[in-house]
Structures are given as structure tokens and as C-alpha cells.
Scaffold this active site. Structure first.
Site, PDB file in Angstrom:
ATOM      1  N   TYR A  78      -5.101   5.314  -7.917  1.00  0.00           N
ATOM      2  CA  TYR A  78      -5.356   5.027  -6.508  1.00  0.00           C
ATOM      3  C   TYR A  78      -6.805   4.587  -6.328  1.00  0.00           C
ATOM      4  CZ  TYR A  78      -5.376   5.886  -1.432  1.00  0.00           C
ATOM      5  OH  TYR A  78      -5.483   5.774  -0.074  1.00  0.00           O
TER       6      TYR A  78
ATOM      7  N   TYR B 250       0.838  -1.209   0.000  1.00  0.00           N
ATOM      8  CA  TYR B 250       0.000   0.000   0.000  1.00  0.00           C
ATOM      9  C   TYR B 250       0.871   1.258   0.000  1.00  0.00           C
ATOM     10  CZ  TYR B 250      -4.432   2.392   0.706  1.00  0.00           C
ATOM     11  OH  TYR B 250      -5.556   3.156   0.544  1.00  0.00           O
TER      12      TYR B 250
END
Ligand SMILES: [Zn+2]
Lengths: 386, 128
Positions: free
Chosen positions: A336, A286
Site C-alpha cells: 500500500y 484504489y
């Protein structure tokens, strides 16, 4: 605890285009990604009996997306509150439902207009409701890059992590995105470009930060057995873990700001998979910000605590290195979609269909969620070629 | 400036801050100090507690110098500092930095109240 190791699989993944303005609703984005993922698996909405998402009031709910696609009366659904920290928990919970026999085919999606409609961090919408906000917002401390910058500096102070380490990661991920037709940012960058990019919140520059993206991504979870009969090679869910951890403001213990909830979660995750960090061939970590990757390299056990920066500088996370990371370019350069595009890229790597980005012979992948600095929770998956 | 929206746990803490009383909660059972305000002790789960005045002092854990105008009415750059309280080392607060130079790691700091109105003072920080 081997849990439901290898009993479920990812049978399909689907994307919309990534952009800065989709010009359509999040409902439309969700439907498009769900249909693409089902088509990838060789399925239709009529085959779906479970539907799940995570959101923070910024996207279409499963109870809206299901009926919009004629998915009538699903046996199981999940509308998980949360952003990036719960992204992998949603897939984990879908796998748990499938393993328990509550549902057979679950589609999970995340659909956002995170640039054109609902930007994270208090610009363009109300401040999210959380008890901690009242102690932060009056001081102009509202946005995720500010919070991550605060912890990044603590790591720099304690371990000597440098701007060049963050920069090397951004440069490497951009080089990966150059090879990814889906990526929003495909122009190569250099370390000098990184260092010259404008300050957002020192120690973070613009190129430390993920892209704000409109787009959606979806993943189909079913039993391992059923996945073997479908269109694409199955990718087994060897482990899923999600859980909490102390918030820095929880007041329970003197917390170390350089350690994330991932350090607590990693042993459970690896135990369920029957694997360790040495078995991981590719990692999609992440990367809301560069520092997030560096701290996770440590907390998931790929290098010693404090060595994340030098590990990146050594080239270990680049293609051909010991652990290629964020092979699609990540949130920094692909786009994203709050965790789900990491899972989809891991699936692609394990199927061997990642094209120019392919890690040769990849059999085991780690994909992770926001490691818990902003909400004291995180989640992760270990996936394996079926 | 975004004014804080106190909740039913925190309202009295903000009232005390407005009077420049620097307090955290002390567990009535095990003595653990805690911030932010809430009803139960996370260590012993006791519900008895009282306010404890502590030194308005701490040390710098980290800081940022914010340049991006995330909030339309906050002139940039500004510095936000994270402080660990001297008398309650499990408790951490963030506030704005009122120092002549950038903070340094572990720097001793003290509270610098910013009066907003009768009902609100913000807790900011300056070199001790
Ligand atoms: Zn107690």
C-alpha cells in the site's frame, strides 16, 4: 474538454522493496524510488526540474528530497496535503505543469513507513487534524476501515451486496499477487479463508483490508515528445482529473452514502481521454478496502449502480475477464503506497512488461485514487500505450 | 475515550450538548439546517445563522460493530451507528449504540446522552 490529452507521458517508474519494516527513513525510501524511476527512464537527477509528492505529515518533503539528490533549484514543486484521494492528482498536476511548459521532467513519489512508523487511523500517532474528527473520535470512530465498513454496510443494505462479493475480490487479487514478485502476500487464499478471517469492524474482516506497508514508489512525467526518445516505451497520459464532491458531513444535501465522488469525476475524465469505460482494458482501482473497488466499478461506469458485487462474482475482474482489476494484487496483497503503485502497475501493463500478470494487448488503463469517502475529493488517470 | 477538541466554530455546539440541548445551525437567509457548525451556509453563502433546537431523533443509515482495538482504552466490541436526523435530513451524526440488540436499517432512534463531566456530554443513540 480534451485538456492536455496525450501531451505528456510517464517515462519511468521505480520502487523500493515493500516490507513491514524498512529500517530506513522515509527520506531514504523516497531517494531510492526516485533514483529507480529515473534509471528506468534512462535519466539522472540532473535531468529533473520538478518534484512532487503527497503526504499527511508522515514523509519527507520535496524540499528535502530534492536537495538530498542534488536536484538544485527545481523549476516546479508540489507538496500536496492528503492521502490516497490525491495520489493521482499529484501526477495530474505534474502533467499539467509539463504541458504548460513550466517544467520538462517531473518526478513524483510517495514514501511511507506506514507500518513501522506512522500507521493510519490514530494508532501510534496523534489523530489527524480535520474538523470532522471531533464528532467521530469520542465514539471510537477513527480508523479508515471503520469508515469504509460503515459505507460498505449501507451498500449491502441498499443493494444486497454480500460478504461473498467482497471475498471474491480479495481472492482474485491474491491470485494476481501470487504472480507478482514485488507482492508482500503471495500465498493463495480461498473464499473460506476470507470468511474465516477475523473481524476488524463488521462488516469488514481482516481480508477486506489493505496491507500496512513500508515502501516507496516513484513516477517520472515528461512531454510525450521527449518520452519517445527515452529508454522505455512511453505511456501517454490521456486524461487526468481531480476534484471534490460533497462530504457526508458537509450538510449541503442529503447525500447517498453508496455513491462516491468518482461518479462526479468520471464523465470529466472520460471526456478528456475521448474514451469510455468500454475502452478500458485494465483497471487499477484504489483498494484500501474491498468495498472501495466494488463501488468504483459502478461509479466509473463498468456496471450498473448496485451491480458491483455481482460483477465481481461473475469473474469479470479476474484475469481473462472483461475488465481485469488490480493485476498486481493491489493494496490488499501487493502493498500500500497510497495510490502510486497502482499507477506504476498500469504503466507496466501498457508497456507489456508485466510478465505473468500481463493483460494481453492492453492499450488503455484506468488508475484511480481513494474515491472520496474520507476526504471529499478523488482523482484518476487514463493512460494509453504510446 | 478521545475527548473532542472543539474549535472556534463548534465550541458553543459542544456547550449546548453538555446542557442536553440538541441543536443544529439554521441559516438566517435561506433556512437551510446544517451540521457540523461553521460560519457560512453552503447553499446561499449567507453568514447569518442561529441555533435551532431539533428533535433528538433520527433513523439508522448504517452501523459497524468494531472489534479491532484501534484505541487502547475502548473495550471491544462496540457499535458505532450513523444516524440521519428526522428534523434535518441533510444532517448526519455518528455515535455509539445503546441498544439491546444490533441496529437494523432505517430503525427510528433517539438520543441517549452520556455524561462525561460538567463540560461534556456525548451524543449516543438508542431505539426510539
Ligand atoms: Zn442559506
Amino acid at each position: 474538454m480534451r485538456g492536455f490529452c496525450d501531451r505528456t507521458a510517464v517515462a519511468g517508474v521505480g520502487y523500493t522493496a515493500f516490507s513491514r519494516n524498512s529500517w530506513v527513513s522515509t527520506l531514504t525510501l523516497a531517494c531510492e524510488a526516485v533514483l529507480a524511476a529515473l534509471d528506468d527512464a534512462g535519466l539522472t537527477p540532473d535531468d529533473v526540474d520538478g518534484i512532487a509528492t503527497h503526504r499527511v505529515g508522515d514523509s519527507a518533503a520535496p524540499s528535502v528530497v530534492g536537495p538530498a539528490l542534488g536536484i538544485d533549484a527545481p523549476a516546479w514543486y508540489l507538496d500536496q496535503f492528503g492521502g490516497g484521494s490525491v495520489s493521482h492528482a499529484v501526477i495530474g498536476q505534474a502533467a499539467l505543469a509539463v504541458a504548460a511548459g513550466v517544467a520538462e521532467t517531473v518526478v513524483c513519489y510517495r514514501a511511507v513507513n506506514a507500518r513501522s512508523e506512522f500507521r493510519m487511523g490514530g494508532t501510534g500517532r496523534g489523530v489527524p487534524v480535520s474538523p470532522e474528527v471531533q464528532y467521530q473520535a469520542p465514539y471510537g470512530y477513527t480508523a479508515p476501515p471503520q469508515q469504509y465498513a460503515m459505507y460498505a454496510r449501507a451498500h449491502m443494505l441498499k443493494y444486497g451486496t454480500k460478504a461473498e462479493h467482497f471475498g471474491q475480490l480479495a481472492v482474485t487479487q491474491r491470485a494476481n499477487a501470487v504472480k507478482n514478485p514485488r507482492a508482500l502476500m503471495r500465498a493463495p487464499i480461498t473464499l473460506d479463508d476470507y470468511l474465516a478471517s477475523r473481524w476488524i469492524a463488521e462488516p469488514f474482516r481482516l481480508l477486506d483490508c489493505c496491507l500496512e506497508t513500508d515502501g516507496a514508489c516513484a513516477v517520472v512525467v515528461t512531454t510525450a515528445e521527449r518520452a519517445r526518445d527515452l529508454r522505455r516505451p512511453p505511456v501517454l497520459i490521456s486524461a487526468a482529473a481531480w476534484g471534490g464532491g460533497d462530504s457526508f458531513l458537509s450538510g449541503r444535501e442529503p447525500a447517498d452514502p453508496t455513491v462516491t465522488s468518482a461518479a462526479e469525476l468520471a464523465p470529466r475524465l472520460y471526456a478528456m481521454a475521448g474514451a469510455g469505460p468500454e475502452d478500458v482494458d485494465v483497471a487499477e482501482l484504489y483498494d484500501c478496502f474491498t468495498y472501495s473497488v466494488i463501488v468504483q466499478l459502478e461509479d466509473y461506469g463498468f456496471c450498473a449502480k448496485g451491480e458491483g458485487g455481482p460483477f465481481v462474482a461473475s469473474g469479470a475482474t479476474a484475469p481473462g475477464g472483461a475488465l481485469p482489476v488490480n493485476t498486481h494484487g493491489g493494496f490488499l496483497s501487493e502493498g500500500y503506497v497510497h495510490g502510486v503503485n497502482h499507477i506504476a502497475e498500469a504503466v507496466s501493463q501498457l508497456r507489456g512488461d508485466a510478465g505473468d500478470r500481463q493483460v494481453p494487448g492492453a492499450e488503455v488503463a484506468l488508475s484511480t485514487a481513494q474515491p472520496g469517502y474520507i476526504l471529499p475529493a478523488t482523482s484518476a488517470l487514463i493512460l494509453r500505450r504510446g | 475515550m478521545i475527548k473532542p477538541v472543539p474549535d472556534r466554530d463548534s465550541a458553543e455546539w459542544w456547550e449546548r450538548a453538555a446542557r442536553h440541548e440538541f441543536v443544529v445551525q439554521a441559516c438566517g437567509t435561506c433556512g437551510t439546517l446544517r451540521f457540523p457548525a461553521r460560519a457560512y451556509c453552503a447553499r446561499c453563502r449567507g453568514r447569518e445563522w442561529h441555533w435551532r433546537e431539533v428533535a433528538p431523533a433520527g433513523r439508522v443509515v448504517s452501523w459497524i460493530v468494531n472489534h479491532q482495538p484501534f484505541l487502547p482504552d475502548a473495550p471491544t466490541p462496540y457499535t458505532v451507528v450513523m444516524v440521519r436526523l428526522t428534523d434535518a435530513p441533510a444532517c448526519v451524526m455518528v455515535g455509539n449504540w445503546h441498544g439491546p440488540a444490533e441496529p437494523v436499517a432505517d430503525q427510528p432512534v433517539t438520543v441517549s446522552y452520556t455524561y462525561v463531566d460538567e463540560r461534556l456530554s456525548l451524543i449516543n443513540w438508542e431505539p426510539a
